[in-house]
Write a protein that holds these residues in place. Structure first.
Motif, PDB file in Angstrom:
ATOM      1  N   UNK A  66      -2.232  -8.476  14.106  1.00 32.95           N
ATOM      2  CA  UNK A  66      -2.685  -7.156  13.674  1.00 32.95           C
ATOM      3  C   UNK A  66      -2.129  -6.773  12.306  1.00 32.95           C
ATOM      4  N   UNK A  67      -1.175  -7.546  11.800  1.00 29.95           N
ATOM      5  CA  UNK A  67      -0.438  -7.169  10.591  1.00 29.95           C
ATOM      6  C   UNK A  67      -1.108  -7.726   9.336  1.00 29.95           C
ATOM      7  N   UNK A  68      -1.363  -6.847   8.378  1.00 29.98           N
ATOM      8  CA  UNK A  68      -1.928  -7.260   7.086  1.00 29.98           C
ATOM      9  C   UNK A  68      -0.820  -7.702   6.142  1.00 29.98           C
ATOM     10  N   UNK A  69       0.239  -6.911   6.071  1.00 28.79           N
ATOM     11  CA  UNK A  69       1.368  -7.266   5.211  1.00 28.79           C
ATOM     12  C   UNK A  69       2.564  -6.383   5.524  1.00 28.79           C
ATOM     13  N   UNK A  70       3.722  -6.841   5.077  1.00 27.08           N
ATOM     14  CA  UNK A  70       4.947  -6.069   5.094  1.00 27.08           C
ATOM     15  C   UNK A  70       5.271  -5.712   3.647  1.00 27.08           C
ATOM     16  N   UNK A  71       5.864  -4.564   3.424  1.00 26.33           N
ATOM     17  CA  UNK A  71       6.234  -4.223   2.055  1.00 26.33           C
ATOM     18  C   UNK A  71       7.485  -3.365   2.025  1.00 26.33           C
ATOM     19  N   UNK A  72       8.152  -3.386   0.875  1.00 21.46           N
ATOM     20  CA  UNK A  72       9.379  -2.619   0.672  1.00 21.46           C
ATOM     21  C   UNK A  72       9.097  -1.527  -0.344  1.00 21.46           C
ATOM     22  N   UNK A  73       9.434  -0.288   0.025  1.00 18.98           N
ATOM     23  CA  UNK A  73       9.146   0.848  -0.843  1.00 18.98           C
ATOM     24  C   UNK A  73      10.108   1.982  -0.509  1.00 18.98           C
ATOM     25  N   UNK A  74      10.637   2.618  -1.558  1.00 21.36           N
ATOM     26  CA  UNK A  74      11.544   3.757  -1.375  1.00 21.36           C
ATOM     27  C   UNK A  74      12.698   3.430  -0.437  1.00 21.36           C
ATOM     28  N   UNK A  75      13.296   2.256  -0.647  1.00 24.41           N
ATOM     29  CA  UNK A  75      14.483   1.822   0.088  1.00 24.41           C
ATOM     30  C   UNK A  75      14.232   1.614   1.590  1.00 24.41           C
TER      31      UNK A  75
END
Length: 256
Positions: A164-173
């Motif tokens: 179900x996951x498109x992507x993981x991302x890192x944002x605003x710590x």
């Protein structure tokens, strides 16, 4: 029954505690500890109540969980929990009741606790069934990857399957998981750790901020010379580029 949870992923620890209380509301969780050092400190602080059973994650934030057993000479029964199966033999040699692969299923947890109860009633019973060991050691060279992740949405816990996951991302710590449908939610892992838990044939760390699924990639463009721009669905708030040092490997990965 008094239980100690040693687990460095808070959501996994919370999920395990919920499963334990579903199995038996009378189970008392004495503490949730995230590391080897804090676990050793907890035991050495002369706790008034000792656990009857320990749930021990093998990969902790500062060392392997086996270090706790060695340092304290623990004889308390243990159910190991881990996302990896290459430590099954070492767990077998420890005072292990069972060895559960994450994400833990309620039925498997119940079986492990029932086995613990049997061992407690019949001390001569083997701590771990050799058939369990054989199951984990049949394919030692094949890594085991997560097929779902636990996330927190307000007061609720939800399980998201990897497909179900498109992507993981890192944002605003913070780290987020973006499903193919729905809004991104925070997840209690670093991108480095996620890169170890997901199948590298399906996910690629394109840069420091994005770990993308092949199924989410709509198009790839050459951008400003040798730089690559990746169009993913659903579209994130920031553009996604492949780091220059990963371009060649990314092309090879796309061609698999």
């Amino acid at each position: 029954m008094n239980v100690l949870i040693i687990e460095d992923e808070p959501l996994s620890a919370q999920g395990l505690e919920l499963l334990l209380h579903e199995y038996d509301p009378q189970i008392r969780v004495l503490a949730q500890l995230p590391s080897v050092s804090k676990s050793i400190q907890w035991f050495r602080s002369l706790q008034p109540i000792q656990p009857d059973l320990i749930f021990l994650d093998i990969h902790l934030e500062d060392d392997l969980g086996f270090s706790i057993i060695k340092e304290l000479n623990l004889t308390i029964p243990i159910i190991f929990t881990t996302a990896f199966d290459q430590y099954a033999l070492q767990a077998f040699k420890a005072n292990s009741i069972d060895y559960l692969l994450k994400p833990i299923e309620a039925e498997e947890l119940a079986t492990a606790i029932n086995k613990f109860k049997l061992v407690r009633q019949t001390p001569t019973t083997a701590l771990i069934d050799t058939t369990v060991l054989h199951r984990f050691m049949q394919k030692p060279d094949q890594p085991v990857y997560r097929n779902r992740f636990m996330v927190s949405i307000g007061p609720k816990l939800r399980s998201i399957r990897t497909e179900e996951i498109a992507y993981f991302f890192f944002e605003d710590k913070a780290t987020y998981v973006a499903p193919h449908t729905g809004i991104p939610v925070s997840i209690d892992y670093s991108l480095d750790r996620l890169g170890q838990l997901v199948d590298p044939d399906r996910f690629f760390r394109v840069n420091r901020s994005f770990l993308v699924s092949a199924s989410a990639i709509k198009s790839v463009y050459t951008y400003s010379g040798s730089k690559l721009k990746v169009e993913v669905v659903p579209p994130p708030r920031q553009e996604v580029f492949v780091s220059v040092d990963k371009v060649t490997v990314f092309k090879e990965w796309m061609g698999k």
